[in-house]
Scaffold this motif. Structure first.
Motif, PDB file in Angstrom:
ATOM      1  N   THR A   1       4.589  15.402  -0.471  1.00 27.37           N
ATOM      2  CA  THR A   1       4.480  15.151  -1.826  1.00 27.37           C
ATOM      3  C   THR A   1       4.844  13.847  -2.416  1.00 27.37           C
ATOM      4  O   THR A   1       3.997  13.251  -3.133  1.00 27.37           O
ATOM      5  N   ALA A   2       5.909  13.349  -1.794  1.00 26.25           N
ATOM      6  CA  ALA A   2       6.482  12.312  -2.633  1.00 26.25           C
ATOM      7  C   ALA A   2       5.659  10.968  -2.143  1.00 26.25           C
ATOM      8  O   ALA A   2       5.493  10.190  -3.073  1.00 26.25           O
ATOM      9  N   ALA A   3       5.109  10.940  -0.937  1.00 27.41           N
ATOM     10  CA  ALA A   3       4.389   9.637  -0.662  1.00 27.41           C
ATOM     11  C   ALA A   3       2.927  10.066  -1.412  1.00 27.41           C
ATOM     12  O   ALA A   3       2.440   8.773  -1.938  1.00 27.41           O
ATOM     13  N   GLN A   4       2.385  11.305  -1.540  1.00 28.18           N
ATOM     14  CA  GLN A   4       1.131  11.351  -2.357  1.00 28.18           C
ATOM     15  C   GLN A   4       1.376  10.836  -3.659  1.00 28.18           C
ATOM     16  O   GLN A   4       0.674  10.186  -4.366  1.00 28.18           O
ATOM     17  N   GLN A   5       2.663  11.287  -4.372  1.00 30.54           N
ATOM     18  CA  GLN A   5       2.803  10.902  -5.696  1.00 30.54           C
ATOM     19  C   GLN A   5       3.026   9.492  -6.026  1.00 30.54           C
ATOM     20  O   GLN A   5       2.637   8.810  -6.856  1.00 30.54           O
ATOM     21  N   ALA A   6       3.630   8.717  -4.955  1.00 36.85           N
ATOM     22  CA  ALA A   6       3.543   7.130  -4.794  1.00 36.85           C
ATOM     23  C   ALA A   6       2.427   6.465  -4.828  1.00 36.85           C
ATOM     24  O   ALA A   6       2.184   5.550  -5.455  1.00 36.85           O
ATOM     25  N   VAL A   7       1.385   7.122  -4.280  1.00 36.03           N
ATOM     26  CA  VAL A   7       0.101   6.594  -4.187  1.00 36.03           C
ATOM     27  C   VAL A   7      -0.597   6.789  -5.477  1.00 36.03           C
ATOM     28  O   VAL A   7      -1.257   5.928  -5.726  1.00 36.03           O
ATOM     29  N   ILE A   8      -0.475   8.049  -6.237  1.00 40.29           N
ATOM     30  CA  ILE A   8      -1.058   8.388  -7.344  1.00 40.29           C
ATOM     31  C   ILE A   8      -0.481   7.386  -8.402  1.00 40.29           C
ATOM     32  O   ILE A   8      -0.989   6.792  -9.380  1.00 40.29           O
ATOM     33  N   ALA A   9       0.622   6.933  -8.376  1.00 37.97           N
ATOM     34  CA  ALA A   9       1.331   5.783  -9.199  1.00 37.97           C
ATOM     35  C   ALA A   9       1.202   4.664  -9.120  1.00 37.97           C
ATOM     36  O   ALA A   9       1.242   3.631  -9.700  1.00 37.97           O
ATOM     37  N   MET A  10       0.455   4.102  -8.055  1.00 30.40           N
ATOM     38  CA  MET A  10       0.139   2.789  -7.593  1.00 30.40           C
ATOM     39  C   MET A  10      -0.852   2.171  -8.663  1.00 30.40           C
ATOM     40  O   MET A  10      -1.967   2.815  -8.878  1.00 30.40           O
ATOM     41  N   PRO A  11      -0.635   1.023  -9.068  1.00 29.43           N
ATOM     42  CA  PRO A  11      -1.638   0.344  -9.666  1.00 29.43           C
ATOM     43  C   PRO A  11      -2.973   0.112  -8.721  1.00 29.43           C
ATOM     44  O   PRO A  11      -2.866   0.074  -7.395  1.00 29.43           O
ATOM     45  N   LYS A  12      -4.320  -0.130  -9.097  1.00 30.71           N
ATOM     46  CA  LYS A  12      -5.522  -0.006  -8.442  1.00 30.71           C
ATOM     47  C   LYS A  12      -5.359  -1.202  -7.449  1.00 30.71           C
ATOM     48  O   LYS A  12      -5.781  -1.011  -6.355  1.00 30.71           O
ATOM     49  N   SER A  13      -4.595  -2.548  -7.700  1.00 26.17           N
ATOM     50  CA  SER A  13      -4.954  -3.362  -6.681  1.00 26.17           C
ATOM     51  C   SER A  13      -3.698  -3.068  -5.376  1.00 26.17           C
ATOM     52  O   SER A  13      -4.083  -3.472  -4.327  1.00 26.17           O
ATOM     53  N   GLN A  14      -2.735  -2.266  -5.627  1.00 24.50           N
ATOM     54  CA  GLN A  14      -1.992  -2.031  -4.615  1.00 24.50           C
ATOM     55  C   GLN A  14      -2.586  -0.793  -3.867  1.00 24.50           C
ATOM     56  O   GLN A  14      -2.594  -0.700  -2.732  1.00 24.50           O
ATOM     57  N   ARG A  15      -3.292   0.120  -4.456  1.00 24.74           N
ATOM     58  CA  ARG A  15      -3.881   0.954  -3.733  1.00 24.74           C
ATOM     59  C   ARG A  15      -5.045   0.743  -2.869  1.00 24.74           C
ATOM     60  O   ARG A  15      -5.296   1.148  -1.817  1.00 24.74           O
ATOM     61  N   ASP A  16      -5.777  -0.104  -3.296  1.00 25.71           N
ATOM     62  CA  ASP A  16      -6.844  -0.883  -2.752  1.00 25.71           C
ATOM     63  C   ASP A  16      -6.224  -1.585  -1.358  1.00 25.71           C
ATOM     64  O   ASP A  16      -6.801  -1.637  -0.339  1.00 25.71           O
ATOM     65  N   ALA A  17      -5.123  -2.266  -1.605  1.00 27.43           N
ATOM     66  CA  ALA A  17      -4.606  -2.786  -0.636  1.00 27.43           C
ATOM     67  C   ALA A  17      -4.177  -1.926   0.597  1.00 27.43           C
ATOM     68  O   ALA A  17      -4.218  -2.173   1.674  1.00 27.43           O
ATOM     69  N   LEU A  18      -3.498  -0.621   0.245  1.00 28.79           N
ATOM     70  CA  LEU A  18      -3.235   0.388   1.018  1.00 28.79           C
ATOM     71  C   LEU A  18      -4.286   0.744   1.846  1.00 28.79           C
ATOM     72  O   LEU A  18      -4.193   0.903   2.993  1.00 28.79           O
ATOM     73  N   ILE A  19      -5.546   0.979   1.178  1.00 26.00           N
ATOM     74  CA  ILE A  19      -6.818   1.426   1.938  1.00 26.00           C
ATOM     75  C   ILE A  19      -7.078   0.433   2.950  1.00 26.00           C
ATOM     76  O   ILE A  19      -7.527   0.567   4.168  1.00 26.00           O
ATOM     77  N   ALA A  20      -7.061  -0.851   2.434  1.00 22.35           N
ATOM     78  CA  ALA A  20      -7.250  -2.047   3.312  1.00 22.35           C
ATOM     79  C   ALA A  20      -6.483  -2.212   4.809  1.00 22.35           C
ATOM     80  O   ALA A  20      -7.043  -2.415   5.873  1.00 22.35           O
ATOM     81  N   PHE A  21      -5.243  -1.638   4.514  1.00 25.32           N
ATOM     82  CA  PHE A  21      -4.411  -1.615   5.704  1.00 25.32           C
ATOM     83  C   PHE A  21      -4.809  -0.450   6.493  1.00 25.32           C
ATOM     84  O   PHE A  21      -4.893  -0.718   7.822  1.00 25.32           O
ATOM     85  N   LEU A  22      -5.081   0.560   6.067  1.00 28.75           N
ATOM     86  CA  LEU A  22      -5.462   1.811   6.897  1.00 28.75           C
ATOM     87  C   LEU A  22      -6.527   1.523   7.613  1.00 28.75           C
ATOM     88  O   LEU A  22      -6.925   1.815   8.911  1.00 28.75           O
ATOM     89  N   GLU A  23      -7.537   0.828   6.822  1.00 21.96           N
ATOM     90  CA  GLU A  23      -8.883   0.569   7.442  1.00 21.96           C
ATOM     91  C   GLU A  23      -8.662  -0.876   8.452  1.00 21.96           C
ATOM     92  O   GLU A  23      -9.567  -0.806   9.380  1.00 21.96           O
ATOM     93  N   SER A  24      -7.700  -1.424   8.501  1.00 22.21           N
ATOM     94  CA  SER A  24      -7.429  -2.133   9.512  1.00 22.21           C
ATOM     95  C   SER A  24      -6.854  -1.590  10.929  1.00 22.21           C
ATOM     96  O   SER A  24      -6.728  -2.389  12.063  1.00 22.21           O
ATOM     97  N   LEU A  25      -6.211  -0.253  10.772  1.00 20.61           N
ATOM     98  CA  LEU A  25      -5.785   0.371  12.013  1.00 20.61           C
ATOM     99  C   LEU A  25      -6.954   0.675  13.025  1.00 20.61           C
ATOM    100  O   LEU A  25      -8.159   1.028  12.713  1.00 20.61           O
TER     101      LEU A  25
END
Length: 515
Positions: A491-515
């Motif tokens: 839950t804490a990790a999920q909430q951290a993602v919910i709180a992210m600004p769009k630019s940071q959230r998009d970067a997170l997805i870019a990282f996951l898509e690089s795996l």
């Protein structure tokens, strides 16, 4: 950033005392071990070096050394393609390469109804889910649920059982079974059958929308699945029947996951959350028919199998109906209530060792499954990916998705020996909350727990499988949806993602898509 990422690993690299402590006090308290591996033990100096190499990174300005090779020397360096999950490890020798091809042919073989003139290919059913392993594991990638009632390409299947107390089986027998079988339908719903027998039914799914509002106002609509059994072929299910809908997981890197030292996995376990970080990973313990002992569960969505071979043989029997030396019932998952199924012809022959899939056949299929290569990372030095990696760590995701391990030194498996690997999993069970709960236990796993899935290769799901469906039942249509379904310990990790600004959230997805 959270300061503690299971530093018990650094405190106790040997880990055997922890192994015994984790087992103590449970009904399944026998010591575990790794009898399937010929291990060359690490000395203190080597253990210290390993601990330093796998320490959690704090520098996100550049890639870590060897990060582009998630499977070490076993990494496939080819450009991404639909075959990215179907290639052999590049460090196999010539003989192993031949075994891989033979195993692949068996993995893709269409089995036929017995009796047949082709005794090496008969044994299908009588009840089954697929005629070949590759039908569910298309391209060795993730399966997906059906898109509607007319979709026959979906690979969703249903595990069933009843609580132990509702079973008529003896307690000592149940103790060495993953679940108590549903009296009529066994442990798995088979939606296909040979001629003359009714199938057990069909699993249908409907979705209702669940809106999640992110901190920046973005609304993400999740799909909440509702399941129903259609056309039950053998009457009503037990009133206390438990269900677990699942899709086939991807298959890359299984031999490397099998070669991670048991002690290194258990050193991340913290069942009582003694470090107070909210993460309580637990080991699943399973009874091994292969070695007649309790072992650490590693494979399957709830870590319900101890070895790749055990997982392969269970799937051959349950999914296709093939008898083998670990699961010798030629009728597969048929129960005493299904007399026509029990009395149907089988493909057991002396040429196959008295079963339908002999040990040489299963050994080749196992080897194929163990040696499917992990593709190389992409864009590891891209600034957006590095920013997303930082976001991944800041959100606390590595507490469960442990980035890296070093495999055992193995005397008999050079292809998996002493490799720095980056699977992004701790191989442990975690409470993922009510939203993802199937309310069906499996060995020690309860109805809210799932094994942390490896993330390597996740960014190639669309390329390999032609879809982007995630989680155990494929309900998530995007990686962001998958994250938002996280609950419980996450839950804490999920909430951290919910709180992210769009630019940071998009970067997170870019990282996951690089795996």
């Amino acid at each position: 950033m959270k300061p503690n990422y299971k530093t018990a690993y650094l405190r106790d690299i040997a880990g055997m005392a922890l192994v015994l402590a984790l087992c103590a006090g449970t009904s399944r308290s026998e010591p575990m071990g790794e009898p399937h591996l010929q291990i060359v033990p690490r000395d203190a100096s080597e253990a210290a070096k390993v601990a330093a190499v796998v320490a959690i990174s704090t520098d996100f300005s550049q890639p870590e050394r060897f990060e582009h090779r998630p499977a070490g020397l076993a990494t496939l360096m080819d450009a991404p393609s639909r075959k990215s999950f179907s290639m052999p490890q590049p460090n196999l020798n010539e003989d192993q390469g031949l075994d891989f091809v033979l195993g692949q042919s068996l993995f893709e073989k269409l089995w036929v109804t017995p009796p047949s003139a082709t005794v090496s290919s008969d044994g299908l059913g009588p009840l089954y889910n697929a005629r070949a392993c590759s039908i569910c594991h298309i391209g060795n990638g993730r399966g997906r649920p059906p898109l509607d009632d007319t979709d026959r390409l979906g690979a969703l299947f249903l595990r069933v059982s009843v609580p132990d107390e509702a079973s008529s089986l003896a307690p000592d027998l149940l103790d060495k079974m993953s679940n108590a079988p549903e009296p009529t339908y066994g442990l798995q719903l088979q939606d296909k059958s040979v001629a003359g027998l009714p199938a057990e039914g069909r699993l249908a799914v409907r979705y209702s929308p669940v809106a999640v509002t992110l901190a920046d106002g973005t609304i993400v609509e999740l799909q909440n699945p509702e399941y129903a059994l259609q056309n039950p072929g053998y009457g009503d299910l037990h009133p206390q029947a438990q269900f677990s809908p699942r899709i086939a997981p991807q298959m890359i890197g299984l031999g490397l996951l099998e070669a991670i030292p048991e002690a290194d996995i258990l050193a991340h376990a913290d069942p009582d959350d003694q470090d107070g970080d909210g993460i309580s990973g637990r080991a699943n313990l399973v009874w091994s028919k292969e070695y007649d002992q309790w072992m650490l569960g590693r494979f399957g969505l709830k870590a319900g199998a101890s070895t790749v071979r055990a997982q392969s043989m269970a799937a051959a029997n349950g999914d296709i109906g093939l008898s083998n030396s670990l699961f010798p019932a030629a009728s597969g998952d048929c129960t005493a209530q299904q007399t026509a199924c029990l009395n149907a012809p089988d493909g057991n022959t002396a040429a196959q060792g008295g079963v339908e899939a002999s040990d040489p056949v299963m050994d080749l299929m196992t080897f194929y499954s163990q040696t499917l290569a992990v593709p190389a990372r992409r864009d590891v030095d891209d600034p957006e990916v590095l920013k997303g990696k930082s976001a991944f760590y800041q959100a606390g995701c590595p507490a469960c998705h442990v980035p890296k391990f070093v495999t055992h030194r193995l005397a008999d498996r050079a292809e998996h020996s002493f490799q720095l690997i980056w699977p992004y999993t701790d191989m442990l069970l975690h409470d993922m909350g009510e939203g993802l709960a199937d309310n069906r236990p499996e060995w020690r796993a309860n109805g809210r727990e799932w094994r942390t899935p490896p993330l390597w290769g996740i960014g190639l799901t669309q390329t390999v499988s032609g879809h982007s469906r995630f989680l155990h039942d494929g309900r998530a249509r995007t990686l962001l949806e998958a994250i938002l379904w996280h609950g419980g310990e996450a839950t804490a990790a999920q909430q951290a993602v919910i709180a992210m600004p769009k630019s940071q959230r998009d970067a997170l997805i870019a990282f996951l898509e690089s795996l």
